[in-house]
Scaffold this motif. Structure first.
Motif, PDB file in Angstrom:
ATOM      1  N   GLY A  95      31.880  51.963  47.646  1.00 24.65           N
ATOM      2  CA  GLY A  95      31.047  50.874  47.253  1.00 24.65           C
ATOM      3  C   GLY A  95      31.346  50.639  45.841  1.00 24.65           C
ATOM      4  O   GLY A  95      31.390  49.447  45.669  1.00 24.65           O
ATOM      5  N   LEU A  96      31.455  51.577  44.913  1.00 22.65           N
ATOM      6  CA  LEU A  96      31.462  51.415  43.515  1.00 22.65           C
ATOM      7  C   LEU A  96      32.732  50.775  43.245  1.00 22.65           C
ATOM      8  O   LEU A  96      32.969  50.023  42.507  1.00 22.65           O
ATOM      9  CB  LEU A  96      30.897  52.342  42.803  1.00 22.65           C
ATOM     10  N   VAL A  97      33.733  51.643  44.098  1.00 20.43           N
ATOM     11  CA  VAL A  97      35.132  51.239  43.651  1.00 20.43           C
ATOM     12  C   VAL A  97      35.294  49.805  44.081  1.00 20.43           C
ATOM     13  O   VAL A  97      35.932  48.940  43.341  1.00 20.43           O
ATOM     14  CB  VAL A  97      36.251  52.121  44.560  1.00 20.43           C
ATOM     15  N   ASP A  98      34.712  49.412  45.232  1.00 19.69           N
ATOM     16  CA  ASP A  98      34.886  48.193  45.973  1.00 19.69           C
ATOM     17  C   ASP A  98      34.341  47.109  44.858  1.00 19.69           C
ATOM     18  O   ASP A  98      34.813  45.823  44.679  1.00 19.69           O
ATOM     19  CB  ASP A  98      34.273  47.953  47.137  1.00 19.69           C
ATOM     20  N   ASN A  99      33.057  47.320  44.412  1.00 20.78           N
ATOM     21  CA  ASN A  99      32.594  46.603  43.493  1.00 20.78           C
ATOM     22  C   ASN A  99      33.172  46.406  42.107  1.00 20.78           C
ATOM     23  O   ASN A  99      33.455  45.174  41.597  1.00 20.78           O
ATOM     24  CB  ASN A  99      31.187  47.126  43.049  1.00 20.78           C
ATOM     25  N   GLU A 100      33.747  47.205  41.670  1.00 23.22           N
ATOM     26  CA  GLU A 100      34.616  47.110  40.378  1.00 23.22           C
ATOM     27  C   GLU A 100      35.974  46.329  40.739  1.00 23.22           C
ATOM     28  O   GLU A 100      36.400  45.746  39.777  1.00 23.22           O
ATOM     29  CB  GLU A 100      35.287  48.345  39.685  1.00 23.22           C
ATOM     30  N   VAL A 101      36.579  46.675  41.930  1.00 24.37           N
ATOM     31  CA  VAL A 101      37.667  45.915  42.193  1.00 24.37           C
ATOM     32  C   VAL A 101      37.459  44.425  42.425  1.00 24.37           C
ATOM     33  O   VAL A 101      38.134  43.581  42.076  1.00 24.37           O
ATOM     34  CB  VAL A 101      38.410  46.524  43.545  1.00 24.37           C
ATOM     35  N   LEU A 102      36.320  44.027  43.087  1.00 25.60           N
ATOM     36  CA  LEU A 102      35.812  42.676  43.064  1.00 25.60           C
ATOM     37  C   LEU A 102      35.722  42.140  41.868  1.00 25.60           C
ATOM     38  O   LEU A 102      36.188  40.999  41.601  1.00 25.60           O
ATOM     39  CB  LEU A 102      34.739  42.768  44.004  1.00 25.60           C
ATOM     40  N   LYS A 103      34.913  42.735  40.920  1.00 27.00           N
ATOM     41  CA  LYS A 103      34.825  42.354  39.614  1.00 27.00           C
ATOM     42  C   LYS A 103      36.018  42.009  38.720  1.00 27.00           C
ATOM     43  O   LYS A 103      36.258  40.900  38.294  1.00 27.00           O
ATOM     44  CB  LYS A 103      34.015  43.091  38.746  1.00 27.00           C
ATOM     45  N   THR A 104      37.015  42.950  38.873  1.00 29.32           N
ATOM     46  CA  THR A 104      38.377  42.859  38.263  1.00 29.32           C
ATOM     47  C   THR A 104      39.052  41.697  39.001  1.00 29.32           C
ATOM     48  O   THR A 104      39.672  40.835  38.048  1.00 29.32           O
ATOM     49  CB  THR A 104      39.223  44.313  38.653  1.00 29.32           C
ATOM     50  N   VAL A 105      38.929  41.532  40.061  1.00 29.56           N
ATOM     51  CA  VAL A 105      39.679  40.463  40.834  1.00 29.56           C
ATOM     52  C   VAL A 105      39.260  39.117  40.487  1.00 29.56           C
ATOM     53  O   VAL A 105      39.951  37.934  40.214  1.00 29.56           O
ATOM     54  CB  VAL A 105      39.915  40.514  42.389  1.00 29.56           C
ATOM     55  N   ASN A 106      37.917  39.005  40.411  1.00 28.80           N
ATOM     56  CA  ASN A 106      36.990  37.932  39.997  1.00 28.80           C
ATOM     57  C   ASN A 106      37.381  37.240  38.579  1.00 28.80           C
ATOM     58  O   ASN A 106      37.383  36.243  38.338  1.00 28.80           O
ATOM     59  CB  ASN A 106      35.654  37.916  40.190  1.00 28.80           C
ATOM     60  N   ALA A 107      37.788  38.253  37.926  1.00 29.12           N
ATOM     61  CA  ALA A 107      38.007  37.869  36.326  1.00 29.12           C
ATOM     62  C   ALA A 107      39.279  37.759  36.104  1.00 29.12           C
ATOM     63  O   ALA A 107      39.596  37.599  34.899  1.00 29.12           O
ATOM     64  CB  ALA A 107      37.469  39.418  35.566  1.00 29.12           C
ATOM     65  N   LEU A 108      40.310  38.010  37.097  1.00 34.84           N
ATOM     66  CA  LEU A 108      41.908  37.716  36.607  1.00 34.84           C
ATOM     67  C   LEU A 108      42.136  36.475  36.492  1.00 34.84           C
ATOM     68  O   LEU A 108      41.488  35.292  37.046  1.00 34.84           O
ATOM     69  CB  LEU A 108      42.613  38.088  37.731  1.00 34.84           C
ATOM     70  N   PRO A 109      42.889  36.135  35.620  1.00 31.38           N
ATOM     71  CA  PRO A 109      43.446  34.788  34.964  1.00 31.38           C
ATOM     72  C   PRO A 109      44.416  34.049  36.421  1.00 31.38           C
ATOM     73  O   PRO A 109      44.828  32.988  36.274  1.00 31.38           O
ATOM     74  CB  PRO A 109      43.987  34.633  33.828  1.00 31.38           C
ATOM     75  N   VAL A 110      44.648  35.121  37.345  1.00 34.22           N
ATOM     76  CA  VAL A 110      45.456  34.672  38.553  1.00 34.22           C
ATOM     77  C   VAL A 110      44.644  34.186  39.912  1.00 34.22           C
ATOM     78  O   VAL A 110      43.385  34.814  40.080  1.00 34.22           O
ATOM     79  CB  VAL A 110      46.347  35.584  38.798  1.00 34.22           C
ATOM     80  N   GLY A 111      44.762  33.179  40.427  1.00 34.24           N
ATOM     81  CA  GLY A 111      44.083  32.921  41.538  1.00 34.24           C
ATOM     82  C   GLY A 111      44.652  33.910  42.674  1.00 34.24           C
ATOM     83  O   GLY A 111      45.699  34.299  43.177  1.00 34.24           O
ATOM     84  N   VAL A 112      43.604  34.366  43.607  1.00 35.19           N
ATOM     85  CA  VAL A 112      43.962  35.388  44.616  1.00 35.19           C
ATOM     86  C   VAL A 112      43.182  34.610  45.812  1.00 35.19           C
ATOM     87  O   VAL A 112      41.819  34.492  45.832  1.00 35.19           O
ATOM     88  CB  VAL A 112      43.579  36.842  44.183  1.00 35.19           C
ATOM     89  N   MET A 113      43.960  34.822  47.084  1.00 31.89           N
ATOM     90  CA  MET A 113      43.340  34.129  48.289  1.00 31.89           C
ATOM     91  C   MET A 113      43.723  35.302  49.368  1.00 31.89           C
ATOM     92  O   MET A 113      44.937  35.595  49.636  1.00 31.89           O
ATOM     93  CB  MET A 113      43.742  32.957  48.610  1.00 31.89           C
ATOM     94  N   LEU A 114      42.853  35.589  50.187  1.00 33.10           N
ATOM     95  CA  LEU A 114      43.213  36.641  51.490  1.00 33.10           C
ATOM     96  C   LEU A 114      42.813  35.904  52.586  1.00 33.10           C
ATOM     97  O   LEU A 114      41.769  35.427  52.762  1.00 33.10           O
ATOM     98  CB  LEU A 114      42.170  37.743  51.414  1.00 33.10           C
ATOM     99  N   ILE A 115      44.161  35.844  53.442  1.00 33.09           N
ATOM    100  CA  ILE A 115      44.009  35.213  54.643  1.00 33.09           C
ATOM    101  C   ILE A 115      44.228  36.178  55.929  1.00 33.09           C
ATOM    102  O   ILE A 115      45.343  37.081  55.764  1.00 33.09           O
ATOM    103  CB  ILE A 115      44.946  34.042  54.800  1.00 33.09           C
ATOM    104  N   ASP A 116      43.423  36.185  56.970  1.00 30.36           N
ATOM    105  CA  ASP A 116      43.562  37.172  57.860  1.00 30.36           C
ATOM    106  C   ASP A 116      44.648  36.881  58.955  1.00 30.36           C
ATOM    107  O   ASP A 116      44.942  35.616  58.892  1.00 30.36           O
ATOM    108  CB  ASP A 116      42.332  37.638  58.527  1.00 30.36           C
ATOM    109  N   GLN A 117      44.880  37.516  59.938  1.00 27.52           N
ATOM    110  CA  GLN A 117      45.860  36.869  60.767  1.00 27.52           C
ATOM    111  C   GLN A 117      45.407  35.946  61.939  1.00 27.52           C
ATOM    112  O   GLN A 117      46.185  35.299  62.517  1.00 27.52           O
ATOM    113  CB  GLN A 117      46.403  38.209  61.754  1.00 27.52           C
TER     114      GLN A 117
END
Length: 450
Positions: free
Chosen positions: A111-133
């Motif tokens: 959970g800590l890792v996921d939280n840090e990853v989420l914070k990092t992705v949200n702070a990126l200057p790059v747009g990220v979108m995840l689409i499921d199948q």
């Protein structure tokens, strides 16, 4: 049939037999048999009650242990099952509790890792979108919402609700069909011209898959590249004009025109003017280069009215030539702290601009004021004004309106306002312009007081 069930059956059978003996004892009035039967019956009932209670407690423990195992399998936090030493299921409970503790620790760390990853992705200057199948958007960071200029819902929803650009839609559909990643540059025009570097990544995970859309706004990079190209082209053009004139007239003089005193004087005057123009251009380019070094500026205390009067005096010849009236309306008590060299270039270029683009017998009004944490300096003229189509570009390097560039009615390098703009920005300020064609222009500089 487990041991607990067998024990209950035996007890029930014993109670039935004891009950029959009790009935017989009552029928034949046999007191000894009656007492014996009652004692056995009470004893079996007591023991049956204890067995039922123990069985109930065992079932509760088994249910709790079962729930713990289910939570562990579902990757969820499990509460420990506490059992007294020596009791039934103690070893099993301890083993499940140890497994649960290990799993809970893994979940916490994950959970800590996921939280840090989420914070990092949200702070990126790059747009990220995840689409499921299933073609649903299950995650998008804030930058993607900015790039697409849309509010993206947090719950799962079809990606077509967010992506409306045809080329981007085609890219995503293509990856869904081919299961192969792709990359392209896309021009977005829904909210002004915007160039995006987009990559759609196909990611396989066992029997399922998902798509990752990565978008980066490269508009500024492209604009800077274009500005560099324009700068080189315009610099070459501006340098070529005086150099060609100097070279041409010098060759004409060498070919014999120098023998005619009148022609010699005229040509030398032209060469001198073109040399001054060339020197002015080179100095302006060096000024821009100096600004871009972002050197630490020294702060000076400047009495603004006196400072402006000195600049007006340096341009008095040009002012008299156009019969202009210059009004210095700055209060004599206004004093500012600023780099004097930078302020001199700003004031000199703005006054020079007001003189060049004014009409004969026109006026120039110079004013200043202090408002809160900022002070304002403005130069207003009654000149030819600026067309709306030119307003957004007047601070670009070498930019001049088509009229002044093509007909060359107004001399200059086209770098004056660009120098002012870059100097103001280097001082953490802002410059704005208000202009009307045929009426005049007002340039206003806002600078911090400290």
């Amino acid at each position: 049939m487990n041991k607990s069930t067998k024990k209950l059956v035996y007890l029930l059978g014993l109670q039935v037999i004891t009950g029959l003996f009790l009935i017989l004892a009552i029928t034949y009035q046999n007191k000894i048999m009656m007492v014996t039967s009652l004692v056995i019956l009470i004893g079996t009932l007591t023991y049956l009650a204890l067995v039922l209670v123990q069985n109930y407690r065992d079932n509760q423990i088994v249910d709790r242990l079962t729930q713990s195992v289910k939570n562990i399998n579902a990757h969820e936090a499990a509460q420990p099952v506490l059992i007294k030493p020596g009791e039934k299921y103690k070893e099993l409970a301890d083993a499940i509790n140890n497994l649960s503790d290990t799993k809970n620790e893994q979940l916490r760390e994950s959970g800590l890792v996921d939280n840090e990853v989420l914070k990092t992705v949200n702070a990126l200057p790059v747009g990220v979108m995840l689409i499921d199948q299933s073609s649903n958007v299950i995650f998008a960071n804030p930058q993607m919402a900015n790039i697409l200029d849309r509010k993206i819902a947090s719950d799962a929803h079809p990606y077509t609700m967010d992506v409306i650009n045809y080329k981007l839609l085609t890219m995503i559909d293509h990856v869904f069909d081919t299961h192969r990643s792709t990359r392209a540059e896309i021009t977005e025009t829904t909210n002004g011209n915007k160039t995006l570097d987009v990559q759609v990544v196909f990611s396989q995970n066992n029997s399922s898959f998902h798509l990752i859309v990565i978008a980066y706004d490269i508009s500024e990079v492209i604009n800077i590249t274009q500005m560099q190209v324009d700068f080189l082209r315009n610099a070459s053009h501006e340098l070529k004009t005086p150099v060609t004139a100097i070279s041409g007239f010098a060759k004409t003089l060498l070919d014999g025109a120098k023998d005619d005193p009148e022609v010699l004087t005229e040509f030398l005057e032209i060469i001198n003017r073109q040399s001054d123009q060339l020197t002015s251009l080179i100095n302006d380019i060096l000024t821009i280069s100096h600004i871009q070094k972002d050197e630490v500026k020294l702060t000076d205390s400047v009495v603004l009215r006196d400072f402006v009067n000195q600049e007006i005096e340096t341009q008095s010849n040009q002012i008299k030539q156009h019969r202009l009236q210059v009004h210095n309306l700055i209060d004599e008590h206004i004093e500012v702290n600023i780099d004097a060299e930078s302020l001199q270039r700003i004031v000199r270029n703005l006054i020079s601009n007001a003189v060049k683009y004014n009409r004969d017998d026109g006026e120039i009004m110079i004013n200043a004021s202090i408002q809160g944490n900022f002070w304002y300096f403005s130069v207003q003229d009654t000149g030819i004004g600026i067309a709306k189509s030119d307003l957004s570009r007047i601070f670009e390097r070498f930019y001049r309106s088509d009229e002044s560039r093509n007909k060359q009615q107004i001399s200059g390098t086209g770098l004056g306002l660009s120098i002012v703009n870059e100097l103001v920005q280097s001082l953490s300020g802002k410059i704005t312009v208000d202009s009307q064609r045929g009426v005049g222009s007002t340039f206003t500089v806002r600078l911090p007081r400290k």
